[in-house]
Design a protein around this motif. Structure first.
Motif, mmCIF file in Angstrom:
data_model
loop_
_atom_site.group_PDB
_atom_site.id
_atom_site.type_symbol
_atom_site.label_atom_id
_atom_site.label_comp_id
_atom_site.label_asym_id
_atom_site.label_seq_id
_atom_site.Cartn_x
_atom_site.Cartn_y
_atom_site.Cartn_z
ATOM 1 N N ALA A 160 0.856 -1.192 0.000
ATOM 2 C CA ALA A 160 0.000 0.000 0.000
ATOM 3 C C ALA A 160 0.884 1.231 0.000
ATOM 4 O O ALA A 160 2.107 1.143 0.155
ATOM 5 N N VAL A 161 0.241 2.357 -0.151
ATOM 6 C CA VAL A 161 0.908 3.622 0.124
ATOM 7 C C VAL A 161 0.570 3.974 1.570
ATOM 8 O O VAL A 161 -0.603 4.021 1.945
ATOM 9 N N TYR A 162 1.574 4.195 2.355
ATOM 10 C CA TYR A 162 1.401 4.471 3.773
ATOM 11 C C TYR A 162 1.506 5.980 4.013
ATOM 12 O O TYR A 162 2.438 6.634 3.540
ATOM 13 N N TYR A 163 0.543 6.497 4.777
ATOM 14 C CA TYR A 163 0.483 7.929 5.061
ATOM 15 C C TYR A 163 0.559 8.163 6.560
ATOM 16 O O TYR A 163 -0.132 7.501 7.342
ATOM 17 N N CYS A 164 1.362 9.120 6.934
ATOM 18 C CA CYS A 164 1.437 9.547 8.325
ATOM 19 C C CYS A 164 0.343 10.593 8.578
ATOM 20 O O CYS A 164 0.114 11.464 7.735
ATOM 21 N N LYS A 165 -0.293 10.481 9.726
ATOM 22 C CA LYS A 165 -1.353 11.428 10.085
ATOM 23 C C LYS A 165 -1.147 11.847 11.526
ATOM 24 O O LYS A 165 -0.849 11.006 12.385
ATOM 25 N N ALA A 166 -1.321 13.132 11.799
ATOM 26 C CA ALA A 166 -1.122 13.604 13.165
ATOM 27 C C ALA A 166 -2.167 14.647 13.536
ATOM 28 O O ALA A 166 -2.550 15.478 12.700
ATOM 29 N N GLU A 167 -2.607 14.573 14.767
ATOM 30 C CA GLU A 167 -3.459 15.629 15.343
ATOM 31 C C GLU A 167 -2.532 16.503 16.173
ATOM 32 O O GLU A 167 -1.990 16.047 17.185
ATOM 33 N N VAL A 168 -2.356 17.729 15.718
ATOM 34 C CA VAL A 168 -1.331 18.596 16.297
ATOM 35 C C VAL A 168 -1.952 19.878 16.815
ATOM 36 O O VAL A 168 -2.766 20.514 16.137
#
Length: 123
Positions: free
Chosen positions: A90-98
């Motif tokens: 897959a294409v892996y995406y980083c996600k953050a609540e900042v």
């Protein structure tokens, strides 16, 4: 805020790969950070996330094989992926609540995404 991902690449089934994602910018706190992945024709799905307190959540499909961790000093999250399967491709995406803070100490909380990193699992 920018999220920069590293570590993707081709790996054989049964192999391991480590992804990292570094957050930079006017960061006051990273409340939660993690990884999602997406394959063609499918919705982006949660892989793993970790909160500021260290609580983790994993997709059932990766439980026991993937481990998420974070370095709060470096504002970096890691995803150790072991026993990789072709379906992990897959294409892996980083996600953050900042939560960010500006010079007036005004704070705002938003969701940020990093660029995707391709991680094919194939022999």
């Amino acid at each position: 805020v920018q999220l920069q991902a590293f570590g993707g690449g081709l790996v054989q089934p049964g192999g391991s790969l480590r992804l990292s994602c570094a957050a930079s910018g006017s960061i006051f706190s990273i409340n939660a950070i993690g990884w999602h992945r997406q394959t063609p024709g499918k919705q982006r799905e949660l892989v793993a996330r970790i909160t500021s307190g260290g609580s983790t959540k994993y997709a059932d499909s990766v439980q026991g094989r993937f481990t998420i961790s974070r370095d709060n000093v470096k504002n970096t999250v890691y995803l150790q992926m072991n026993s990789l399967k072709p379906e992990d491709t897959a294409v892996y995406y980083c996600k953050a609540e900042v939560t960010t803070a500006d010079l007036t100490s005004s704070r705002a909380t938003n969701i940020y995404w990093g660029q995707g990193t391709q991680s094919p699992v194939s022999s």
